[in-house]
Design a protein around this motif. Sequence first.
Motif, PDB file in Angstrom:
ATOM      1  N   ALA A 191       0.733  -1.072   0.122  1.00  0.00           N
ATOM      2  CA  ALA A 191      -0.050  -0.130   0.196  1.00  0.00           C
ATOM      3  C   ALA A 191       0.827   1.471   0.198  1.00  0.00           C
ATOM      4  N   LEU A 192       0.197   2.366  -0.514  1.00  0.00           N
ATOM      5  CA  LEU A 192       1.228   3.850  -0.436  1.00  0.00           C
ATOM      6  C   LEU A 192       0.157   4.565   0.208  1.00  0.00           C
ATOM      7  N   ILE A 193       0.605   5.456   1.009  1.00  0.00           N
ATOM      8  CA  ILE A 193       0.130   6.634   1.670  1.00  0.00           C
ATOM      9  C   ILE A 193       0.722   7.892   1.139  1.00  0.00           C
ATOM     10  N   TYR A 209       6.891   4.689  -7.097  1.00  0.00           N
ATOM     11  CA  TYR A 209       5.925   3.384  -6.478  1.00  0.00           C
ATOM     12  C   TYR A 209       5.418   2.766  -7.827  1.00  0.00           C
ATOM     13  N   VAL A 210       4.441   3.413  -8.452  1.00  0.00           N
ATOM     14  CA  VAL A 210       4.154   2.742  -9.938  1.00  0.00           C
ATOM     15  C   VAL A 210       5.135   2.318 -10.622  1.00  0.00           C
ATOM     16  N   GLN A 222      -5.761   0.091  -7.192  1.00  0.00           N
ATOM     17  CA  GLN A 222      -6.019   1.721  -6.728  1.00  0.00           C
ATOM     18  C   GLN A 222      -6.389   1.675  -5.191  1.00  0.00           C
ATOM     19  N   ASP A 223      -7.163   0.457  -4.851  1.00  0.00           N
ATOM     20  CA  ASP A 223      -7.680   0.206  -3.549  1.00  0.00           C
ATOM     21  C   ASP A 223      -6.477   0.326  -2.522  1.00  0.00           C
ATOM     22  N   LEU A 224      -5.112   0.159  -2.803  1.00  0.00           N
ATOM     23  CA  LEU A 224      -4.332   0.076  -1.897  1.00  0.00           C
ATOM     24  C   LEU A 224      -3.260   1.356  -1.665  1.00  0.00           C
ATOM     25  N   ILE A 225      -4.270   2.581  -2.475  1.00  0.00           N
ATOM     26  CA  ILE A 225      -3.404   3.819  -2.408  1.00  0.00           C
ATOM     27  C   ILE A 225      -4.223   4.863  -1.674  1.00  0.00           C
ATOM     28  N   LEU A 242      -6.801   1.369   5.311  1.00  0.00           N
ATOM     29  CA  LEU A 242      -6.150   0.227   4.786  1.00  0.00           C
ATOM     30  C   LEU A 242      -6.155  -0.948   5.675  1.00  0.00           C
ATOM     31  N   LEU A 243      -6.031  -0.845   6.873  1.00  0.00           N
ATOM     32  CA  LEU A 243      -5.873  -2.140   7.683  1.00  0.00           C
ATOM     33  C   LEU A 243      -7.241  -2.588   8.299  1.00  0.00           C
TER      34      LEU A 243
END
Length: 352
Positions: A191-193, A209-210, A222-225, A242-243
């Motif tokens: 995931a990325l914040i 990151y990408v 996208q759901d991990l960003i 995220l968690l």
Amino acid sequence: MSRHDPSRPKPPTLHDVAQRAGVSAMTASRALNGKPRVSAETREAVAAAVAELGYVPNTSARMLAGRTVRRIALLHGGATTSAYLGELLLGALDEAPARNVHLTVEQCPDRATMPELVAQIVEAHVAGVILPPPLCDRAELVEGLTAAGIAVVAIAPDRETEALASVSTDDRGAAYEMTRHLIELGHRRIALIEGTSRHRSSTRRRHGYVDALRDHDMALEQDLIEAGDFSYRSGLIAAERLLGRAERPTAIFACNDDMAAAAVTIAHQMKISVPGELSICGFDDTPLADAIWPRLTTIRQPIKEMSRKAMAILCTRLWPDGQDEASADPEHLRLPFELRRRQSDAVPPIGQ
């Protein structure tokens, strides 16, 4: 009457003169200092405003700013985190004594207009300014300061230009290295914040990151960003999202240490082991990264050194030492980053 008697009216400022004359503070300054590209009509309006208000330019202070007392300002806005600002200050303060320079810190209010900000800096009687992000990417501010005769060095601008000296590091490359590091540990749900969109560095880190995902044949999910704004609070909110998902990530890469530390806090609250069940990494290597538990794996961005180098560039340009001549061309320094591995990352749990 006491010197600090509140009943005593404040003396008029350059901004007051500009308002009375119906021009910008930058134009009023140019008119008062005999600069070109100011019409005769404007000069007359500014002169009339000066006479009406009884404005007295602080000439002696201006002379000191450029000669006896060398003044450099470090500007910062509301989007600058305290940890980042602290590192900038330490770097500038390290360099200032050796250069016989007095450092001032100017906060730029978020709602202030560009002419107001330029007037604020002009009235601070400084010869040059260090501009960190996102201020360094505001072209109108850079142009206004330059037009007012103030030297500028940008820290980590969005792009290098011939007209503006800068000191930076490779944000995109650094984010790539961190993401690749997590991939090589075996993580597949990373995931990325993100940081605030007002900082172009956040965009560059997302690109890194990408790039790493693409180069390792991993799909961008996208759901991990999650969006953040570089603040600790935004990291708490992003990490909770995220968690809290049924299929949570096995690693979180936050675009600064404040948000990474917030993610560690949420993991502790949810009884998720770091790094046993979840790896968390940051960016910047501020003192916070070494103060929390587990200590953060992060990218060391040489913030302090960037600020020190920016101060050195300004001083060399403004006050050449001895026989040295100030460079006619702006300098563009790119300082190296370093991935510092500590205790917050590990291989993912078996089966994930």
